[in-house]
Motif scaffolding. Structure first.
Motif, mmCIF file in Angstrom:
data_model
loop_
_atom_site.group_PDB
_atom_site.id
_atom_site.type_symbol
_atom_site.label_atom_id
_atom_site.label_comp_id
_atom_site.label_asym_id
_atom_site.label_seq_id
_atom_site.Cartn_x
_atom_site.Cartn_y
_atom_site.Cartn_z
ATOM 1 N N PRO A 99 0.841 -1.217 0.054
ATOM 2 C CA PRO A 99 0.168 0.059 0.159
ATOM 3 C C PRO A 99 1.001 1.021 -0.204
ATOM 4 O O PRO A 99 1.966 1.220 0.788
ATOM 5 C CB PRO A 99 -0.734 0.009 1.340
ATOM 6 N N ILE A 100 0.358 2.274 -0.592
ATOM 7 C CA ILE A 100 1.087 3.591 -0.786
ATOM 8 C C ILE A 100 0.003 4.794 -0.337
ATOM 9 O O ILE A 100 -0.745 4.935 -0.873
ATOM 10 C CB ILE A 100 1.636 3.980 -2.110
ATOM 11 N N PRO A 126 6.456 -9.463 -13.161
ATOM 12 C CA PRO A 126 5.599 -8.120 -13.559
ATOM 13 C C PRO A 126 5.552 -7.183 -12.197
ATOM 14 O O PRO A 126 5.414 -7.865 -11.280
ATOM 15 C CB PRO A 126 4.448 -8.762 -14.000
ATOM 16 N N PHE A 127 5.804 -6.211 -12.448
ATOM 17 C CA PHE A 127 5.592 -5.070 -11.772
ATOM 18 C C PHE A 127 4.138 -4.139 -12.138
ATOM 19 O O PHE A 127 3.951 -3.880 -13.385
ATOM 20 C CB PHE A 127 6.715 -4.035 -11.530
ATOM 21 N N ALA A 128 3.411 -3.914 -11.216
ATOM 22 C CA ALA A 128 1.957 -3.202 -11.271
ATOM 23 C C ALA A 128 1.977 -2.104 -10.412
ATOM 24 O O ALA A 128 2.015 -2.352 -9.246
ATOM 25 C CB ALA A 128 0.955 -4.363 -11.653
ATOM 26 N N VAL A 129 0.891 -1.350 -10.727
ATOM 27 C CA VAL A 129 0.448 -0.304 -9.782
ATOM 28 C C VAL A 129 -1.124 -0.168 -10.202
ATOM 29 O O VAL A 129 -1.746 -0.318 -11.321
ATOM 30 C CB VAL A 129 1.045 1.106 -10.362
ATOM 31 N N GLU A 130 -1.796 -0.096 -9.243
ATOM 32 C CA GLU A 130 -3.190 -0.024 -9.244
ATOM 33 C C GLU A 130 -3.832 1.165 -8.272
ATOM 34 O O GLU A 130 -3.200 1.604 -7.376
ATOM 35 C CB GLU A 130 -4.110 -0.947 -8.778
ATOM 36 N N ALA A 131 -5.067 1.630 -8.500
ATOM 37 C CA ALA A 131 -5.332 2.701 -7.557
ATOM 38 C C ALA A 131 -6.923 2.573 -7.423
ATOM 39 O O ALA A 131 -7.646 2.060 -8.396
ATOM 40 C CB ALA A 131 -5.143 4.086 -8.147
ATOM 41 N N VAL A 151 -3.521 4.157 -3.601
ATOM 42 C CA VAL A 151 -2.542 3.373 -4.517
ATOM 43 C C VAL A 151 -1.815 2.403 -3.906
ATOM 44 O O VAL A 151 -1.678 2.092 -2.649
ATOM 45 C CB VAL A 151 -1.646 4.569 -4.950
ATOM 46 N N GLN A 152 -1.734 1.570 -4.647
ATOM 47 C CA GLN A 152 -0.822 0.294 -4.238
ATOM 48 C C GLN A 152 -0.081 -0.244 -5.447
ATOM 49 O O GLN A 152 -0.364 -0.139 -6.734
ATOM 50 C CB GLN A 152 -1.690 -0.855 -3.711
ATOM 51 N N PHE A 189 6.114 -1.567 3.047
ATOM 52 C CA PHE A 189 6.598 -2.752 2.769
ATOM 53 C C PHE A 189 6.246 -4.222 3.621
ATOM 54 O O PHE A 189 6.704 -3.967 4.788
ATOM 55 C CB PHE A 189 7.937 -2.667 2.295
ATOM 56 N N PRO A 190 6.114 -5.303 3.016
ATOM 57 C CA PRO A 190 5.957 -6.561 3.876
ATOM 58 C C PRO A 190 7.374 -6.975 4.065
ATOM 59 O O PRO A 190 8.207 -6.419 3.651
ATOM 60 C CB PRO A 190 5.337 -7.495 3.056
#
Length: 360
Positions: A99-100, A126-131, A151-152, A189-190
């Motif tokens: 999470p951001i 793969p790297f991804a961003v979602e909101a 955003v995450q 970050f986990p």
């Protein structure tokens, strides 16, 4: 000229004619079978130039599954699926999700898009961003013209290249931190060791349950030309792939992976004199985790193999060239049903977005 000389000349001519006729017959007998010309097609059975779609390159036919068992996938050699209209959402089952925090701010889609890194991969993952848009609880890729309140960022835990390792996790941290800084957010970050352990566990499961089925069809007598193979396969719904020697049976829904693949010698497909190229075998393939169970892809694989074998004068074999009998193929089908059950029990049903991403 004496009668004897005339007789010898006639006999010689007859012998020479017989030799020529035999050589012609023998040449035709061993020539590869050609596609049957149809209206609108050019000579040799190929479509006329204005309607020709050139197939594309793929590996030569791979190994067929051994009788009675499912063969693990070593390479994702079926036709890569076209990207769907909407990328599947990040999923805690197969992704590391960070999470951001935006501290209550609203960020425009334009700002989130501008901050995206130039490469959307971390190592081989793969790297991804979602909101989340205002007033919505759904996660989506950022889009221009929308305003977002959450955003995450995420990276996939495993795929067919292996598990996320410590180096890749560190690269993810760096990339996600830079993205968060660009949008004015704070990432959470986990624990790295926990996530890497999850990645290894997921990769082990995937390796044990990844399967590609392949039936090899071999010519009993005369070989086949690439055009003849393409014509026979087209009658069952196969279409040219993106590279020579490759055809696919497309899914009914656009953006989904093909149901089946067909591969033969790419050099024969690339030959300048394709009608004279000789192919003695090709492979029908099913990438099991990529296709939903309800599509009954194995039944279609089985039907296509038997139909093509009958129409083309071929025999269905294993990778050692031993004929596969119907009972052996049925045994493979029973193994496949158990695999489908196991994938579903682990929320990775074949053909699901999660399975398609994990087994890619």
């Amino acid at each position: 000229m004496s009668t004897l000389q005339v007789g010898l000349a006639v006999a010689g001519g007859l012998i020479l004619g017989g030799v020529v006729a035999y050589n012609t017959w023998n040449s035709r007998r061993h020539a590869p079978r050609q596609a049957e010309p149809a209206p609108g097609e050019a000579a040799g059975g190929a479509p006329a130039p204005e309607s020709w779609i050139e197939p594309g390159l793929a590996p030569a036919p791979g190994d067929a599954a051994e009788p009675g068992r499912i063969e693990p996938v070593l390479d994702a050699d079926l036709e890569p699926p076209a990207p769907p209209e909407r990328r599947p959402a990040l999923d805690a089952l197969i992704d590391v999700i960070t999470p951001i925090a935006l501290d209550g701010r609203v960020v425009s889609g334009e700002a989130l898009l501008a901050a995206l890194p130039s490469t959307r991969r971390v190592g081989s993952k793969p790297f991804a961003v979602e909101a989340q848009a205002e007033g919505s609880s759904d996660w989506e890729p950022p889009r221009a013209g929308r305003r977002y309140t959450a955003v995450q960022a995420g990276v996939q835990l495993a795929n067919r290249t292996g598990a996320l390792n410590e180096i890749e996790f560190s690269e993810f941290v760096v990339k996600a931190q830079r993205y968060a800084d660009a949008v004015g957010g704070a990432p959470e970050f986990p624990d790295m060791l926990h996530e890497v352990a999850r990645a290894r566990e997921l990769d082990q499961f995937a390796s044990q349950h990844d399967a590609q089925l392949g039936f090899t069809l071999r010519a009993r007598g005369a070989a086949w030309s690439p055009g003849f193979i393409a014509q026979q396969a087209a009658r069952l719904g196969f279409v040219p792939g993106v590279v020579p020697g490759r055809m696919v049976l497309p899914a009914a829904e656009a953006g989904l992976p093909p149901l089946l693949g067909l591969a033969f010698d790419a050099q024969a497909a690339l030959s300048e004199q394709g009608e004279h190229a000789s192919v003695r075998e090709f492979t029908l393939q099913l990438d099991v985790p990529q296709v939903a169970r309800q599509e009954q892809a194995f039944e279609r694989l089985r039907e296509a193999a038997f139909a093509l074998a009958e129409a083309m004068g071929g025999v269905i074999t294993d990778d050692a060239g031993q004929p596969l009998q119907a009972a052996m193929i049925d045994s493979i089908g029973r193994d496949l049903e158990r695999l489908y059950d196991t994938l579903e029990q682990h929320d990775l049903a074949a053909g699901s977005p999660q399975a398609r991403r994990l087994f890619s």
